[in-house]
Design a protein around this motif. Structure first.
Motif, PDB file in Angstrom:
ATOM      1  N   ASP A  33     -53.408  42.465 -84.164  1.00  0.00           N
ATOM      2  CA  ASP A  33     -53.364  42.639 -82.707  1.00  0.00           C
ATOM      3  C   ASP A  33     -54.113  43.888 -82.255  1.00  0.00           C
ATOM      4  OD1 ASP A  33     -51.893  40.310 -82.453  1.00  0.00           O
ATOM      5  OD2 ASP A  33     -49.976  41.338 -82.146  1.00  0.00           O
ATOM      6  N   ARG A  34     -54.334  44.837 -83.158  1.00  0.00           N
ATOM      7  CA  ARG A  34     -55.031  46.083 -82.826  1.00  0.00           C
ATOM      8  C   ARG A  34     -56.516  46.046 -83.149  1.00  0.00           C
ATOM      9  NH1 ARG A  34     -51.775  50.624 -81.552  1.00  0.00           N
ATOM     10  NH2 ARG A  34     -49.746  49.757 -81.032  1.00  0.00           N
ATOM     11  N   LEU A  35     -56.988  44.955 -83.702  1.00  0.00           N
ATOM     12  CA  LEU A  35     -58.408  44.867 -84.039  1.00  0.00           C
ATOM     13  C   LEU A  35     -59.233  44.777 -82.767  1.00  0.00           C
ATOM     14  CD1 LEU A  35     -58.221  42.437 -87.074  1.00  0.00           C
ATOM     15  CD2 LEU A  35     -58.573  44.911 -87.114  1.00  0.00           C
ATOM     16  N   PRO A  36     -60.443  45.299 -82.741  1.00  0.00           N
ATOM     17  CA  PRO A  36     -61.191  45.886 -83.844  1.00  0.00           C
ATOM     18  C   PRO A  36     -60.971  47.389 -83.932  1.00  0.00           C
ATOM     19  CG  PRO A  36     -62.656  45.621 -81.982  1.00  0.00           C
ATOM     20  CD  PRO A  36     -61.267  45.183 -81.547  1.00  0.00           C
ATOM     21  N   ALA A  37     -60.081  47.809 -84.764  1.00  0.00           N
ATOM     22  CA  ALA A  37     -59.858  49.227 -85.036  1.00  0.00           C
ATOM     23  C   ALA A  37     -60.274  49.479 -86.481  1.00  0.00           C
ATOM     24  CB  ALA A  37     -58.395  49.586 -84.830  1.00  0.00           C
ATOM     25  N   LYS A  38     -60.523  50.712 -86.793  1.00  0.00           N
ATOM     26  CA  LYS A  38     -60.896  51.084 -88.158  1.00  0.00           C
ATOM     27  C   LYS A  38     -59.660  51.129 -89.047  1.00  0.00           C
ATOM     28  CE  LYS A  38     -64.984  53.542 -86.762  1.00  0.00           C
ATOM     29  NZ  LYS A  38     -65.618  54.803 -86.520  1.00  0.00           N
ATOM     30  N   HIS A  39     -59.912  50.969 -90.334  1.00  0.00           N
ATOM     31  CA  HIS A  39     -58.839  50.937 -91.331  1.00  0.00           C
ATOM     32  C   HIS A  39     -57.862  52.107 -91.148  1.00  0.00           C
ATOM     33  CE1 HIS A  39     -57.230  49.979 -95.423  1.00  0.00           C
ATOM     34  NE2 HIS A  39     -56.874  51.243 -95.335  1.00  0.00           N
ATOM     35  N   MET A  40     -58.388  53.332 -91.131  1.00  0.00           N
ATOM     36  CA  MET A  40     -57.493  54.490 -91.062  1.00  0.00           C
ATOM     37  C   MET A  40     -56.810  54.626 -89.705  1.00  0.00           C
ATOM     38  SD  MET A  40     -57.232  55.450 -94.094  1.00  0.00           S
ATOM     39  CE  MET A  40     -56.144  56.835 -93.781  1.00  0.00           C
ATOM     40  N   GLU A  41     -57.412  54.107 -88.653  1.00  0.00           N
ATOM     41  CA  GLU A  41     -56.739  54.085 -87.350  1.00  0.00           C
ATOM     42  C   GLU A  41     -55.530  53.158 -87.401  1.00  0.00           C
ATOM     43  OE1 GLU A  41     -60.701  54.833 -84.569  1.00  0.00           O
ATOM     44  OE2 GLU A  41     -60.006  52.785 -84.888  1.00  0.00           O
ATOM     45  N   LEU A  42     -55.684  52.038 -88.095  1.00  0.00           N
ATOM     46  CA  LEU A  42     -54.570  51.095 -88.240  1.00  0.00           C
ATOM     47  C   LEU A  42     -53.460  51.684 -89.111  1.00  0.00           C
ATOM     48  CD1 LEU A  42     -56.809  47.955 -88.691  1.00  0.00           C
ATOM     49  CD2 LEU A  42     -55.361  48.458 -86.703  1.00  0.00           C
ATOM     50  N   VAL A  43     -53.842  52.369 -90.173  1.00  0.00           N
ATOM     51  CA  VAL A  43     -52.850  53.041 -91.028  1.00  0.00           C
ATOM     52  C   VAL A  43     -52.085  54.072 -90.197  1.00  0.00           C
ATOM     53  CG1 VAL A  43     -52.560  54.600 -92.999  1.00  0.00           C
ATOM     54  CG2 VAL A  43     -54.106  52.637 -93.184  1.00  0.00           C
ATOM     55  N   ALA A  44     -52.807  54.873 -89.425  1.00  0.00           N
ATOM     56  CA  ALA A  44     -52.157  55.898 -88.593  1.00  0.00           C
ATOM     57  C   ALA A  44     -51.215  55.272 -87.581  1.00  0.00           C
ATOM     58  CB  ALA A  44     -53.212  56.744 -87.890  1.00  0.00           C
ATOM     59  N   MET A  45     -51.592  54.132 -86.996  1.00  0.00           N
ATOM     60  CA  MET A  45     -50.735  53.448 -86.034  1.00  0.00           C
ATOM     61  C   MET A  45     -49.428  53.015 -86.689  1.00  0.00           C
ATOM     62  SD  MET A  45     -49.720  50.019 -85.261  1.00  0.00           S
ATOM     63  CE  MET A  45     -50.979  49.019 -86.024  1.00  0.00           C
ATOM     64  N   LEU A  46     -49.501  52.422 -87.872  1.00  0.00           N
ATOM     65  CA  LEU A  46     -48.279  51.997 -88.559  1.00  0.00           C
ATOM     66  C   LEU A  46     -47.388  53.188 -88.895  1.00  0.00           C
ATOM     67  CD1 LEU A  46     -49.615  49.202 -90.956  1.00  0.00           C
ATOM     68  CD2 LEU A  46     -48.227  48.904 -88.892  1.00  0.00           C
ATOM     69  N   LYS A  47     -48.007  54.279 -89.285  1.00  0.00           N
ATOM     70  CA  LYS A  47     -47.244  55.485 -89.621  1.00  0.00           C
ATOM     71  C   LYS A  47     -46.613  56.101 -88.371  1.00  0.00           C
ATOM     72  CE  LYS A  47     -49.324  58.350 -92.491  1.00  0.00           C
ATOM     73  NZ  LYS A  47     -50.411  59.122 -93.135  1.00  0.00           N
ATOM     74  N   ASP A  48     -47.419  56.278 -87.325  1.00  0.00           N
ATOM     75  CA  ASP A  48     -46.957  56.977 -86.118  1.00  0.00           C
ATOM     76  C   ASP A  48     -45.996  56.145 -85.277  1.00  0.00           C
ATOM     77  OD1 ASP A  48     -48.633  59.025 -86.923  1.00  0.00           O
ATOM     78  OD2 ASP A  48     -50.215  58.528 -85.483  1.00  0.00           O
TER      79      ASP A  48
END
Length: 69
Positions: A33-48
């Protein structure tokens, strides 16, 4: 003969489902649902936004991105 152990990102899935209370399909949809985001942006979203640890977040993102067509 025993089956091969699960390797790669999928090896984290049972503990991710248990720890964070959602099936992997739901986590992958959150990522898609967050695409097109970069890999590390997606990782940060899941973490934050979801409190996921780095290794677990990275595994979900890597698997979700490998499946997108």
């Amino acid at each position: 003969m025993a089956s091969e152990p699960v390797k790669g990102p999928a090896s984290y899935f049972p503990s991710i489902e248990k720890k964070y209370g959602k099936p992997i399909a739901e986590w992958q949809q959150i990522v898609r649902d967050r695409l097109p985001a970069k890999h590390m942006e997606l990782v940060a979203m899941l973490k934050d936004e979801h409190g996921m640890g780095h290794g677990h977040a990275n595994a979900v993102v890597a698997h979700a991105l490998s499946e997108k067509g």
